[in-house]
Design a protein around this motif. Structure first.
Motif: not given
Length: 250
Positions: A177, A187, A189, A201, A203, A228-229, A234
């Protein structure tokens, strides 16, 4: 840590050594329920051994333990290749040769399959998107390329980075994102009820619905399996992005 805080670095190192030694004399305590818990023991044991081997600049007890683990690790080398390769500079020539031979075999197998996709990455056909798997393979590929540049090409790192940036089935939306020309901005989050997003974030991305239909809902944040994050992704992306920066600089 040493360049940042010498006292904390020494405390962390001493604590890690003490815990590793304590764990050698007892059965591991495990708690697993669905996706909660410590996960498989072998990768955790390998990670601890290799990190301490590096932190102690080739500590003999960790080198011996790594050689003891080798028969088990060799059976599923692909899953353990990155930490095993990181250990090479701290081990003897016999170990280095074993790892090199296993890497050659793994690369030959990958060349035959190319992960079974036109994107050059392993795309999940289960109930969860592939960004974590793709970035994990990209990171491993970079580590192996750094250790064995004459054997391992950096293709999987490049392909993995491009996949999360938008070169994937179903759309050209970046899975990170806020990074990319067109990114996932609805998303799953902490602010999902706002149909909003968190910059940076990542996904899971497209899933493949049997038999071969790729899907990722662009405007609906509640499909956690594609929207979903996930925090570890990351960290993987930061690593792979820096690897790409180095590769393109070269």
């Amino acid at each position: 840590l040493p360049a940042h805080d010498d006292t904390l670095a020494q405390e962390a190192r001493d604590t890690a050594i003490r815990i590793w030694e304590m764990e050698q004399d007892r059965e591991p305590v495990k708690y697993e329920y669905f996706n909660t818990g410590g996960g498989p023991i072998t990768p955790a044991e390998l990670a601890a051994t290799v990190e301490l081997l590096i932190a102690t600049d080739g500590g003999e007890q960790y080198a011996e333990h790594l050689n003891e683990m080798w028969p088990t690790l060799q059976e599923n080398f692909g899953r353990h290749a990155a930490p095993l390769a990181r250990a090479v500079p701290y081990m003897d020539d016999a170990y280095a040769q074993k790892v090199e031979d296993a890497v050659r075999s793994m690369v030959e197998n990958q060349e035959e399959t190319r992960f079974g996709t036109p994107f050059g990455v392993p795309i999940s056909d289960g109930g969860w998107g592939s960004s974590g798997i793709v970035l994990g393979v990209a990171m491993q590929n970079y580590i192996l390329h750094s250790a064995f540049p004459d054997i391992v090409e950096p293709d999987a790192t490049v392909n993995g980075f491009e996949y999360v940036m938008g070169r994937h089935p179903g759309s050209s939306t970046s899975l990170v994102s806020g990074i990319g020309t067109h990114t996932k901005t609805k998303a799953y989050g902490m602010n999902r009820a706002d149909f909003s997003f968190i910059p940076g974030g990542i996904v899971p991305g497209p899933i493949v619905v049997n038999p071969d239909f790729p899907e990722m809902k662009e405007d609906w944040p509640y499909h956690w399996f594609d929207s979903e994050y996930v925090i570890p992704e990351g960290a993987l992306f930061i690593y792979v992005a820096n690897a790409m920066d180095e590769l393109t600089s070269e």
